[in-house]
Design a protein around this motif. Sequence first.
Motif, mmCIF file in Angstrom:
data_model
loop_
_atom_site.group_PDB
_atom_site.id
_atom_site.type_symbol
_atom_site.label_atom_id
_atom_site.label_comp_id
_atom_site.label_asym_id
_atom_site.label_seq_id
_atom_site.Cartn_x
_atom_site.Cartn_y
_atom_site.Cartn_z
ATOM 1 N N ALA A 66 0.805 -1.193 -0.397
ATOM 2 C CA ALA A 66 0.055 -0.031 0.090
ATOM 3 C C ALA A 66 0.780 1.118 -0.038
ATOM 4 C CB ALA A 66 -0.789 0.081 1.044
ATOM 5 N N ASP A 67 2.065 1.151 0.735
ATOM 6 C CA ASP A 67 2.784 2.300 0.996
ATOM 7 C C ASP A 67 3.454 2.650 -0.512
ATOM 8 O OD1 ASP A 67 2.212 2.590 3.479
ATOM 9 O OD2 ASP A 67 3.989 1.750 4.101
ATOM 10 N N SER A 68 3.705 1.684 -1.423
ATOM 11 C CA SER A 68 4.232 2.064 -2.501
ATOM 12 C C SER A 68 3.117 2.233 -3.419
ATOM 13 C CB SER A 68 4.909 0.703 -3.130
ATOM 14 O OG SER A 68 3.981 -0.517 -3.095
ATOM 15 N N GLY A 69 1.602 2.453 -3.169
ATOM 16 C CA GLY A 69 0.790 2.735 -4.205
ATOM 17 C C GLY A 69 0.518 1.919 -5.100
ATOM 18 N N GLU A 70 0.544 0.543 -4.897
ATOM 19 C CA GLU A 70 0.391 -0.422 -6.184
ATOM 20 C C GLU A 70 -1.256 -0.772 -6.141
ATOM 21 O OE1 GLU A 70 2.404 -3.824 -5.279
ATOM 22 O OE2 GLU A 70 4.829 -3.018 -5.453
ATOM 23 N N TYR A 71 -1.537 -0.571 -7.540
ATOM 24 C CA TYR A 71 -2.884 -1.003 -7.842
ATOM 25 C C TYR A 71 -2.836 -1.733 -9.323
ATOM 26 C CZ TYR A 71 -5.060 1.498 -4.297
ATOM 27 O OH TYR A 71 -5.649 1.937 -3.131
ATOM 28 N N PRO A 72 -3.635 -2.696 -9.730
ATOM 29 C CA PRO A 72 -4.847 -2.940 -9.078
ATOM 30 C C PRO A 72 -4.466 -3.706 -7.688
ATOM 31 C CG PRO A 72 -4.575 -4.207 -10.730
ATOM 32 C CD PRO A 72 -3.642 -3.371 -10.970
ATOM 33 N N ARG A 73 -5.581 -3.976 -6.743
ATOM 34 C CA ARG A 73 -5.366 -4.914 -5.638
ATOM 35 C C ARG A 73 -6.448 -5.976 -5.744
ATOM 36 N NH1 ARG A 73 -3.853 -1.350 -0.503
ATOM 37 N NH2 ARG A 73 -2.340 -0.366 -1.238
ATOM 38 N N THR A 74 -6.177 -7.209 -5.400
ATOM 39 C CA THR A 74 -6.977 -8.351 -5.560
ATOM 40 C C THR A 74 -7.131 -9.240 -4.264
ATOM 41 O OG1 THR A 74 -6.724 -8.446 -7.915
ATOM 42 C CG2 THR A 74 -7.760 -10.280 -7.046
ATOM 43 N N ILE A 75 -8.306 -9.544 -3.899
ATOM 44 C CA ILE A 75 -8.614 -10.406 -2.871
ATOM 45 C C ILE A 75 -9.681 -11.414 -3.253
ATOM 46 C CG2 ILE A 75 -7.952 -8.893 -1.072
ATOM 47 C CD1 ILE A 75 -11.702 -9.787 -1.118
ATOM 48 N N THR A 76 -9.771 -12.374 -2.286
ATOM 49 C CA THR A 76 -10.754 -13.500 -2.674
ATOM 50 C C THR A 76 -11.648 -13.064 -1.512
ATOM 51 O OG1 THR A 76 -9.260 -15.066 -3.912
ATOM 52 C CG2 THR A 76 -11.580 -15.720 -2.859
ATOM 53 N N ASP A 77 -13.182 -12.817 -1.941
ATOM 54 C CA ASP A 77 -14.045 -12.519 -0.803
ATOM 55 C C ASP A 77 -14.589 -13.739 -0.095
ATOM 56 O OD1 ASP A 77 -16.104 -13.487 -2.221
ATOM 57 O OD2 ASP A 77 -17.003 -11.452 -2.661
ATOM 58 N N SER A 78 -15.601 -13.735 0.815
ATOM 59 C CA SER A 78 -16.215 -14.767 1.482
ATOM 60 C C SER A 78 -16.824 -15.744 0.638
ATOM 61 C CB SER A 78 -16.854 -14.360 2.720
ATOM 62 O OG SER A 78 -15.912 -13.764 3.704
ATOM 63 N N SER A 79 -17.306 -15.312 -0.713
ATOM 64 C CA SER A 79 -18.000 -16.150 -1.312
ATOM 65 C C SER A 79 -17.110 -16.864 -2.128
ATOM 66 C CB SER A 79 -19.214 -15.367 -2.114
ATOM 67 O OG SER A 79 -18.453 -14.276 -2.993
ATOM 68 N N GLY A 80 -15.946 -16.598 -2.279
ATOM 69 C CA GLY A 80 -14.826 -17.150 -3.240
ATOM 70 C C GLY A 80 -14.891 -16.468 -4.465
ATOM 71 N N ARG A 81 -15.404 -15.371 -4.550
ATOM 72 C CA ARG A 81 -15.104 -14.345 -5.843
ATOM 73 C C ARG A 81 -13.957 -13.705 -5.688
ATOM 74 N NH1 ARG A 81 -18.012 -10.534 -5.556
ATOM 75 N NH2 ARG A 81 -18.436 -10.047 -7.585
#
Length: 368
Positions: free
Chosen positions: A23-38
């Motif tokens: 985050a400090d380096s300002g990197e985007y995009p950011r991706t996570i897997t949510d609680s539905s598996g998406r």
Amino acid sequence: MKKFLALTVMALYLSLLAAAAAADSGEYPRTITDSSGREVKVEMPIERIIVLTTESAEAVRILGDGDTIVGVTDLIIQQSDYFPELQDREVVGSWNEFDYEKIGRLATEGDRIVPDILVICYPSGSYNGASYAVDAVAAGLAPFQNIAVAAFDLNRPQTMARELADLGVLLGREAEASDFLRWNEEHLQAVKDAVSGRERPVVYAEREAGSGMGEISTYGRGSALHDLMEEAGGSNLVQEQASYPRVSWEWVVTREPDVIILTPRTVSPDWKGLGWDPSRDGEAIQEIINQVASRPGAEGVPAVEEGRVYVVYRDVLFGMDSVVGMTYLASVFYPDARLDPGAVYAEYLDRLGLSYPQGRIFVYPSPG
């Protein structure tokens, strides 16, 4: 078990620190897997958030991004004492039905949608056969490009840490997530230490009697309260996999629970604010207990015989403050435990910028 827990928490903190470095380096995009598996991807810093659940509204505030919330449900508006700063936000639906066209209009700036907006909803759930979860939300928002949708429960002890960490990544609030999770873990561990090695009481938790003594709505293994009771050192009487199975009172009597927990939606029609007011609600709360004690066969139930029927303020049991509910429940199950749920709740409310309402009732009768 404690060693495993410590290692798990440490691994989580390390992952948060790694994410914070990104985050400090300002990197985007950011991706996570949510609680539905998406897979959820955000292309740029999130500047606007629409919360379709009270839990997500709490979580966003905990992370310090409450001012970015632009859309809420009517349930959040109804809880004005708990969400005072959100009372002027756009209402985009009820707790189970959402106005997707309105969300689309709210997301649109000029003739386009800038991808700095996030909608947060539940990963699963339906009412009268209609989904109010991410499948329905994603489908409803499909005509609108650049609206990220993330699904989190944020109300279960076993998954809340991971979910908050993931939300922190999406919002660039990893440090804030780490700080809250350390506080949360400190109080979770206090409960675990207080109940460790002790004989578990059998607990019957009731949502509502509904149509009568043959169809009482309870909390099964699929419910968040089941998890909370087990973590607090109790043994749930109802072991069905369903979230809210129905049982008969006769069945409960034959199982002889040690403790009965009652979680009414409200105790008086003019209820408002955090907790119950003793002068306004005290008699109504006692009447709820009296009604249970007057049921057929109740006099032979250990919980009734020993005065261990409790009415619990439902809001402390579900959500980001579930550690507060866990502390209250552990105090009910083990009255001699050296726990101070009121102090834990005061600390939690302070993180939301709210004051603890002295003199209000959250558990009746008071344990101990």
